[in-house]
Scaffold this motif. Structure first.
Motif, PDB file in Angstrom:
ATOM      1  N   TRP A 141      -7.577   7.372   2.087  1.00 28.10           N
ATOM      2  CA  TRP A 141      -8.862   7.701   1.463  1.00 28.10           C
ATOM      3  C   TRP A 141      -9.611   6.395   1.284  1.00 28.10           C
ATOM      4  N   VAL A 142     -10.780   6.287   1.918  1.00 24.07           N
ATOM      5  CA  VAL A 142     -11.523   5.029   1.935  1.00 24.07           C
ATOM      6  C   VAL A 142     -11.938   4.625   0.517  1.00 24.07           C
ATOM      7  N   ALA A 143     -11.702   3.355   0.189  1.00 25.07           N
ATOM      8  CA  ALA A 143     -12.127   2.742  -1.084  1.00 25.07           C
ATOM      9  C   ALA A 143     -11.360   3.227  -2.313  1.00 25.07           C
ATOM     10  N   ALA A 144     -10.371   4.079  -2.125  1.00 23.21           N
ATOM     11  CA  ALA A 144      -9.666   4.650  -3.280  1.00 23.21           C
ATOM     12  C   ALA A 144      -8.911   3.589  -4.083  1.00 23.21           C
ATOM     13  N   HIS A 145      -8.317   2.638  -3.372  1.00 29.10           N
ATOM     14  CA  HIS A 145      -7.500   1.629  -4.057  1.00 29.10           C
ATOM     15  C   HIS A 145      -8.092   0.234  -3.901  1.00 29.10           C
ATOM     16  N   PRO A 146      -7.842  -0.649  -4.889  1.00 25.17           N
ATOM     17  CA  PRO A 146      -8.360  -2.021  -4.796  1.00 25.17           C
ATOM     18  C   PRO A 146      -7.758  -2.753  -3.587  1.00 25.17           C
ATOM     19  N   VAL A 161     -23.160   9.495  -4.563  1.00 25.84           N
ATOM     20  CA  VAL A 161     -23.000  10.905  -4.203  1.00 25.84           C
ATOM     21  C   VAL A 161     -21.517  11.223  -3.965  1.00 25.84           C
ATOM     22  N   GLN A 176      -3.939   3.860 -10.700  1.00 29.01           N
ATOM     23  CA  GLN A 176      -3.928   2.860  -9.622  1.00 29.01           C
ATOM     24  C   GLN A 176      -5.241   2.829  -8.832  1.00 29.01           C
ATOM     25  N   LEU A 177      -6.116   3.798  -9.079  1.00 27.07           N
ATOM     26  CA  LEU A 177      -7.352   3.893  -8.293  1.00 27.07           C
ATOM     27  C   LEU A 177      -8.332   2.786  -8.659  1.00 27.07           C
ATOM     28  N   SER A 178      -9.214   2.437  -7.714  1.00 20.11           N
ATOM     29  CA  SER A 178     -10.224   1.392  -7.950  1.00 20.11           C
ATOM     30  C   SER A 178     -11.132   1.777  -9.106  1.00 20.11           C
ATOM     31  N   ALA A 208      -0.393   7.708 -11.059  1.00 23.20           N
ATOM     32  CA  ALA A 208      -1.061   7.255  -9.831  1.00 23.20           C
ATOM     33  C   ALA A 208      -2.581   7.239  -9.990  1.00 23.20           C
ATOM     34  N   ILE A 223     -18.996  12.291  -2.271  1.00 22.33           N
ATOM     35  CA  ILE A 223     -18.489  12.665  -0.951  1.00 22.33           C
ATOM     36  C   ILE A 223     -17.390  11.648  -0.645  1.00 22.33           C
ATOM     37  N   TRP A 224     -16.317  12.133  -0.051  1.00 25.57           N
ATOM     38  CA  TRP A 224     -15.178  11.254   0.229  1.00 25.57           C
ATOM     39  C   TRP A 224     -14.772  11.371   1.681  1.00 25.57           C
ATOM     40  N   LYS A 225     -14.307  10.238   2.227  1.00 28.08           N
ATOM     41  CA  LYS A 225     -13.790  10.305   3.595  1.00 28.08           C
ATOM     42  C   LYS A 225     -12.387   9.738   3.666  1.00 28.08           C
ATOM     43  N   LEU A 258     -13.053  15.291 -11.671  1.00 27.94           N
ATOM     44  CA  LEU A 258     -12.686  13.881 -11.538  1.00 27.94           C
ATOM     45  C   LEU A 258     -13.359  13.338 -10.287  1.00 27.94           C
ATOM     46  N   ILE A 259     -13.933  12.129 -10.421  1.00 30.38           N
ATOM     47  CA  ILE A 259     -14.635  11.516  -9.296  1.00 30.38           C
ATOM     48  C   ILE A 259     -13.969  10.180  -8.960  1.00 30.38           C
ATOM     49  N   PRO A 260     -13.069  10.181  -7.977  1.00 27.20           N
ATOM     50  CA  PRO A 260     -12.500   8.904  -7.520  1.00 27.20           C
ATOM     51  C   PRO A 260     -13.573   8.143  -6.735  1.00 27.20           C
ATOM     52  N   PRO A 261     -13.299   6.900  -6.331  1.00 26.65           N
ATOM     53  CA  PRO A 261     -14.333   6.110  -5.641  1.00 26.65           C
ATOM     54  C   PRO A 261     -14.951   6.905  -4.485  1.00 26.65           C
ATOM     55  N   VAL A 262     -16.285   7.010  -4.476  1.00 28.62           N
ATOM     56  CA  VAL A 262     -16.947   7.800  -3.441  1.00 28.62           C
ATOM     57  C   VAL A 262     -17.049   6.970  -2.156  1.00 28.62           C
ATOM     58  N   SER A 263     -17.106   7.658  -1.031  1.00 28.45           N
ATOM     59  CA  SER A 263     -17.147   6.954   0.258  1.00 28.45           C
ATOM     60  C   SER A 263     -17.920   7.751   1.300  1.00 28.45           C
ATOM     61  N   ILE A 309      -8.545  11.908  -3.119  1.00 25.42           N
ATOM     62  CA  ILE A 309      -7.223  11.406  -3.486  1.00 25.42           C
ATOM     63  C   ILE A 309      -6.732  11.990  -4.814  1.00 25.42           C
TER      64      ILE A 309
END
Lengths: 138, 80
Positions: free
Chosen positions: A133-138, A119, B46-48, B43, A121-123, B73-78, B10
């Protein structure tokens, strides 16, 4: 079925009430709350944002998948918060009802686990010295 | 054709706007769009992970885009 995004505090009792069904002997709920640390860093507050139209669409699909897997599900209620949340605030409530308890635990866990995977949703976690931003980068 | 791409989290911060208007070739693929975007905004690379949503669904790399599609665009969801 109750599927909702809100920028207001979640009324947990109202979500539980929405999950209640006369044919159900079990209401099972997951309540996700804001904790004060993450990977060793002290969290001050969190900011949630959602792609509303897709998030609601995907949430409905997750609920439908749960009903397919557990046809005895009587009710499904999912409410997710948006905006700025402080420590202890409720970020998400998932509540389901089934005739017997075993399936209610399984269905509730499936819904929250799948929500976290699909889903949109981002935090963003805010610390005393920055934010991420949680989980955005490795 | 002109695409209007919704940005969140992001990706909104990287691009500096919540909507990106982009001129792309007619029938551009999802994969082609991502390549184009990563060239403009390194940039993003660089995202997961970085997915594309078309009309509220996760798109496949080979899916073709159309001017009236709802693209995001859907960056890693959290969530949760």
């Amino acid at each position: 079925m109750l599927i909702q995004l809100t920028d207001q505090p979640i009324d947990v009792a109202a979500v539980l009430q929405a999950a209640q069904a006369d044919g159900a002997g079990a209401v099972n709920a997951f309540i996700g709350t804001i904790r004060n640390q993450s990977t060793g860093r002290r969290v001050v507050r969190l900011h949630y944002e959602a792609y509303d139209q897709m998030a609601l669409h995907q949430l409905r699909r997750v609920a439908e998948q749960a009903v397919e897997k557990w046809p005895m599900l009587q009710q499904v209620a999912v409410v997710h918060r948006k905006g700025t949340l402080e420590i202890g605030d409720v970020a998400v409530v998932v509540a389901v009802s089934t005739p017997h308890r075993a399936e209610s635990f399984a269905a509730c866990q499936f819904i929250i686990d799948t929500l976290k995977q699909v889903v949109p949703i981002w935090k963003k976690e805010e610390y005393e010295d920055g934010s991420v931003w949680v989980a955005a980068h490795p | 054709m002109n695409l209007s791409i919704a940005l969140f989290g992001i990706t909104r911060e990287i691009v500096g706007s919540s909507v990106l208007q982009l001129d792309v070739p007619e029938g551009q693929s999802v994969d082609g769009l991502l390549t184009q975007l990563r060239q403009h905004y390194p940039a993003l690379g660089q995202l997961s992970s970085l997915a594309v949503a078309v009309n509220n669904e996760y798109a496949e790399p080979t899916d073709r885009l159309h001017e009236r599609d709802d693209v995001a665009l859907i960056p890693p969801v959290s969530g949760g």
